[in-house]
Scaffold this motif. Structure first.
Motif, PDB file in Angstrom:
ATOM      1  N   ALA A  54       0.885  -1.170   0.000  1.00  0.00           N
ATOM      2  CA  ALA A  54       0.000   0.000   0.000  1.00  0.00           C
ATOM      3  C   ALA A  54       0.920   1.216   0.000  1.00  0.00           C
ATOM      4  CB  ALA A  54      -0.899  -0.015   1.222  1.00  0.00           C
ATOM      5  N   PRO A  55       0.385   2.404  -0.270  1.00  0.00           N
ATOM      6  CA  PRO A  55       1.252   3.583  -0.249  1.00  0.00           C
ATOM      7  C   PRO A  55       1.966   3.727   1.102  1.00  0.00           C
ATOM      8  CG  PRO A  55      -0.855   4.121  -1.231  1.00  0.00           C
ATOM      9  CD  PRO A  55      -0.969   2.728  -0.690  1.00  0.00           C
ATOM     10  N   ASN A  56       3.297   3.797   1.048  1.00  0.00           N
ATOM     11  CA  ASN A  56       4.167   3.955   2.214  1.00  0.00           C
ATOM     12  C   ASN A  56       4.137   2.765   3.177  1.00  0.00           C
ATOM     13  OD1 ASN A  56       4.983   6.511   1.306  1.00  0.00           O
ATOM     14  ND2 ASN A  56       3.174   7.445   2.238  1.00  0.00           N
ATOM     15  N   ILE A  57       3.682   1.620   2.742  1.00  0.00           N
ATOM     16  CA  ILE A  57       3.719   0.403   3.566  1.00  0.00           C
ATOM     17  C   ILE A  57       4.486  -0.651   2.785  1.00  0.00           C
ATOM     18  CG2 ILE A  57       2.402  -1.425   4.668  1.00  0.00           C
ATOM     19  CD1 ILE A  57       0.144   0.567   5.016  1.00  0.00           C
ATOM     20  N   GLU A  58       5.640  -1.049   3.346  1.00  0.00           N
ATOM     21  CA  GLU A  58       6.501  -2.017   2.674  1.00  0.00           C
ATOM     22  C   GLU A  58       6.704  -3.241   3.554  1.00  0.00           C
ATOM     23  OE1 GLU A  58      10.055   0.155   1.720  1.00  0.00           O
ATOM     24  OE2 GLU A  58       9.150   1.008  -0.086  1.00  0.00           O
ATOM     25  N   VAL A  59       6.814  -4.385   2.910  1.00  0.00           N
ATOM     26  CA  VAL A  59       7.034  -5.650   3.589  1.00  0.00           C
ATOM     27  C   VAL A  59       8.276  -6.283   2.975  1.00  0.00           C
ATOM     28  CG1 VAL A  59       6.068  -7.932   4.051  1.00  0.00           C
ATOM     29  CG2 VAL A  59       4.560  -5.961   3.925  1.00  0.00           C
ATOM     30  N   VAL A  60       9.158  -6.807   3.827  1.00  0.00           N
ATOM     31  CA  VAL A  60      10.360  -7.484   3.352  1.00  0.00           C
ATOM     32  C   VAL A  60      10.096  -8.993   3.379  1.00  0.00           C
ATOM     33  CG1 VAL A  60      12.820  -7.877   3.739  1.00  0.00           C
ATOM     34  CG2 VAL A  60      11.819  -5.639   4.224  1.00  0.00           C
ATOM     35  N   VAL A  61      10.273  -9.641   2.241  1.00  0.00           N
ATOM     36  CA  VAL A  61      10.078 -11.088   2.132  1.00  0.00           C
ATOM     37  C   VAL A  61      11.284 -11.711   1.451  1.00  0.00           C
ATOM     38  CG1 VAL A  61       7.561 -10.947   2.033  1.00  0.00           C
ATOM     39  CG2 VAL A  61       8.854 -10.904  -0.072  1.00  0.00           C
ATOM     40  N   GLN A  62      11.438 -13.004   1.623  1.00  0.00           N
ATOM     41  CA  GLN A  62      12.504 -13.713   0.926  1.00  0.00           C
ATOM     42  C   GLN A  62      12.167 -13.802  -0.550  1.00  0.00           C
ATOM     43  OE1 GLN A  62      12.726 -17.511   2.870  1.00  0.00           O
ATOM     44  NE2 GLN A  62      14.358 -16.814   4.222  1.00  0.00           N
ATOM     45  N   ARG A  63      13.191 -13.851  -1.377  1.00  0.00           N
ATOM     46  CA  ARG A  63      12.966 -13.967  -2.819  1.00  0.00           C
ATOM     47  C   ARG A  63      12.172 -15.229  -3.147  1.00  0.00           C
ATOM     48  NH1 ARG A  63      16.234 -11.764  -7.272  1.00  0.00           N
ATOM     49  NH2 ARG A  63      17.217  -9.874  -6.517  1.00  0.00           N
ATOM     50  N   SER A  64      12.443 -16.303  -2.424  1.00  0.00           N
ATOM     51  CA  SER A  64      11.753 -17.566  -2.702  1.00  0.00           C
ATOM     52  C   SER A  64      10.267 -17.507  -2.355  1.00  0.00           C
ATOM     53  CB  SER A  64      12.420 -18.713  -1.952  1.00  0.00           C
ATOM     54  OG  SER A  64      12.377 -18.468  -0.562  1.00  0.00           O
ATOM     55  N   ALA A  65       9.845 -16.499  -1.586  1.00  0.00           N
ATOM     56  CA  ALA A  65       8.429 -16.354  -1.241  1.00  0.00           C
ATOM     57  C   ALA A  65       7.626 -15.738  -2.374  1.00  0.00           C
ATOM     58  CB  ALA A  65       8.278 -15.512   0.016  1.00  0.00           C
ATOM     59  N   VAL A  66       8.279 -15.188  -3.368  1.00  0.00           N
ATOM     60  CA  VAL A  66       7.573 -14.631  -4.521  1.00  0.00           C
ATOM     61  C   VAL A  66       7.115 -15.802  -5.389  1.00  0.00           C
ATOM     62  CG1 VAL A  66       7.757 -13.207  -6.578  1.00  0.00           C
ATOM     63  CG2 VAL A  66       8.879 -12.490  -4.475  1.00  0.00           C
ATOM     64  N   GLN A  67       5.798 -15.919  -5.574  1.00  0.00           N
ATOM     65  CA  GLN A  67       5.242 -17.054  -6.304  1.00  0.00           C
ATOM     66  C   GLN A  67       4.940 -16.749  -7.767  1.00  0.00           C
ATOM     67  OE1 GLN A  67       4.644 -20.255  -5.080  1.00  0.00           O
ATOM     68  NE2 GLN A  67       5.917 -19.510  -3.431  1.00  0.00           N
ATOM     69  N   VAL A  68       4.300 -15.585  -8.010  1.00  0.00           N
ATOM     70  CA  VAL A  68       3.823 -15.304  -9.357  1.00  0.00           C
ATOM     71  C   VAL A  68       4.078 -13.846  -9.706  1.00  0.00           C
ATOM     72  CG1 VAL A  68       1.790 -15.286 -10.862  1.00  0.00           C
ATOM     73  CG2 VAL A  68       1.958 -16.974  -9.038  1.00  0.00           C
ATOM     74  N   PRO A  69       4.737 -13.570 -10.824  1.00  0.00           N
ATOM     75  CA  PRO A  69       4.800 -12.184 -11.297  1.00  0.00           C
ATOM     76  C   PRO A  69       3.488 -11.849 -12.021  1.00  0.00           C
ATOM     77  CG  PRO A  69       6.108 -13.594 -12.713  1.00  0.00           C
ATOM     78  CD  PRO A  69       5.585 -14.455 -11.603  1.00  0.00           C
ATOM     79  N   LEU A  70       2.985 -10.655 -11.784  1.00  0.00           N
ATOM     80  CA  LEU A  70       1.726 -10.227 -12.401  1.00  0.00           C
ATOM     81  C   LEU A  70       2.002  -9.319 -13.579  1.00  0.00           C
ATOM     82  CD1 LEU A  70      -0.230  -9.360  -9.135  1.00  0.00           C
ATOM     83  CD2 LEU A  70      -0.475 -11.403 -10.545  1.00  0.00           C
ATOM     84  N   PRO A  71       1.067  -9.234 -14.518  1.00  0.00           N
ATOM     85  CA  PRO A  71       1.228  -8.286 -15.626  1.00  0.00           C
ATOM     86  C   PRO A  71       1.189  -6.855 -15.097  1.00  0.00           C
ATOM     87  CG  PRO A  71      -0.497  -9.891 -16.103  1.00  0.00           C
ATOM     88  CD  PRO A  71      -0.099 -10.079 -14.683  1.00  0.00           C
ATOM     89  N   LYS A  72       1.877  -5.959 -15.791  1.00  0.00           N
ATOM     90  CA  LYS A  72       1.904  -4.546 -15.388  1.00  0.00           C
ATOM     91  C   LYS A  72       0.480  -3.996 -15.374  1.00  0.00           C
ATOM     92  CE  LYS A  72       6.425  -3.988 -15.337  1.00  0.00           C
ATOM     93  NZ  LYS A  72       7.191  -3.655 -14.184  1.00  0.00           N
ATOM     94  N   GLY A  73       0.179  -3.201 -14.341  1.00  0.00           N
ATOM     95  CA  GLY A  73      -1.131  -2.568 -14.239  1.00  0.00           C
ATOM     96  C   GLY A  73      -2.162  -3.383 -13.477  1.00  0.00           C
ATOM     97  N   THR A  74      -1.793  -4.553 -13.009  1.00  0.00           N
ATOM     98  CA  THR A  74      -2.737  -5.394 -12.273  1.00  0.00           C
ATOM     99  C   THR A  74      -3.151  -4.753 -10.961  1.00  0.00           C
ATOM    100  OG1 THR A  74      -1.757  -7.364 -13.261  1.00  0.00           O
ATOM    101  CG2 THR A  74      -3.118  -7.685 -11.322  1.00  0.00           C
ATOM    102  N   LEU A  75      -2.221  -4.096 -10.284  1.00  0.00           N
ATOM    103  CA  LEU A  75      -2.530  -3.470  -8.992  1.00  0.00           C
ATOM    104  C   LEU A  75      -3.591  -2.374  -9.138  1.00  0.00           C
ATOM    105  CD1 LEU A  75       0.962  -3.266  -7.273  1.00  0.00           C
ATOM    106  CD2 LEU A  75      -0.907  -4.829  -6.784  1.00  0.00           C
ATOM    107  N   LYS A  76      -3.550  -1.647 -10.217  1.00  0.00           N
ATOM    108  CA  LYS A  76      -4.530  -0.569 -10.426  1.00  0.00           C
ATOM    109  C   LYS A  76      -5.933  -1.144 -10.608  1.00  0.00           C
ATOM    110  CE  LYS A  76      -1.317   2.778 -12.303  1.00  0.00           C
ATOM    111  NZ  LYS A  76      -0.917   3.578 -13.442  1.00  0.00           N
ATOM    112  N   THR A  77      -6.034  -2.310 -11.237  1.00  0.00           N
ATOM    113  CA  THR A  77      -7.350  -2.904 -11.450  1.00  0.00           C
ATOM    114  C   THR A  77      -7.901  -3.517 -10.165  1.00  0.00           C
ATOM    115  OG1 THR A  77      -6.392  -5.016 -12.144  1.00  0.00           O
ATOM    116  CG2 THR A  77      -6.854  -3.396 -13.868  1.00  0.00           C
ATOM    117  N   LEU A  78      -7.027  -3.879  -9.221  1.00  0.00           N
ATOM    118  CA  LEU A  78      -7.477  -4.472  -7.960  1.00  0.00           C
ATOM    119  C   LEU A  78      -8.018  -3.417  -6.988  1.00  0.00           C
ATOM    120  CD1 LEU A  78      -4.632  -7.053  -7.300  1.00  0.00           C
ATOM    121  CD2 LEU A  78      -6.916  -7.503  -8.161  1.00  0.00           C
ATOM    122  N   GLN A  79      -7.569  -2.184  -7.106  1.00  0.00           N
ATOM    123  CA  GLN A  79      -7.956  -1.167  -6.129  1.00  0.00           C
ATOM    124  C   GLN A  79      -9.231  -0.491  -6.469  1.00  0.00           C
ATOM    125  OE1 GLN A  79      -4.495   1.312  -5.967  1.00  0.00           O
ATOM    126  NE2 GLN A  79      -3.359  -0.210  -4.815  1.00  0.00           N
TER     127      GLN A  79
END
Length: 109
Positions: free
Chosen positions: A84-109
């Motif tokens: 979210a704006p100004n909210i960041e979470v640190v995760v391990q690289r291996s925790a990333v499961q799926v890359p999304l197409p560009k612009g997906t976040l805008k359609t979710l909000q």
């Protein structure tokens, strides 16, 4: 005295090792196991590793916990994901499961 009758035993089958024929089903099971389970799993692991190495700043991703966000920082083992704006979470690289197409976040909000 009782003497049991002696019968002639059948001759061993000619042409082939009877021990090999006994192991043939086991060998076939291992070959089948390799092609149906082990090989596809190795292929998926290779694809996942390539995807993790190809991550870039600005990519939109879904983590293993279901968190959706945009990558803001990359390190060797960790990725910082803005959820979210100004909210960041640190995760391990291996925790990333799926890359999304560009612009997906805008359609979710």
């Amino acid at each position: 005295m009782i003497i049991s009758s002696a019968y002639a035993q059948a001759a061993a089958p000619a042409g082939g090792d009877p021990g090999f024929i006994g192991f043939l089903p086991i060998i076939l099971m291992f070959v089948l196991l390799y092609f149906l389970m082990i090989r596809p799993q190795m292929k998926r692991a290779k694809e996942q590793k390539a995807m993790i190495e190809a991550l870039q700043k600005g990519d939109e991703v879904v983590t293993a916990g279901g968190i959706v966000g945009r990558i803001t920082k990359l390190a060797d083992q960790y990725v910082t994901v803005e959820v979210a704006p100004n909210i960041e979470v640190v995760v391990q690289r291996s925790a990333v499961q799926v890359p999304l197409p560009k612009g997906t976040l805008k359609t979710l909000q």
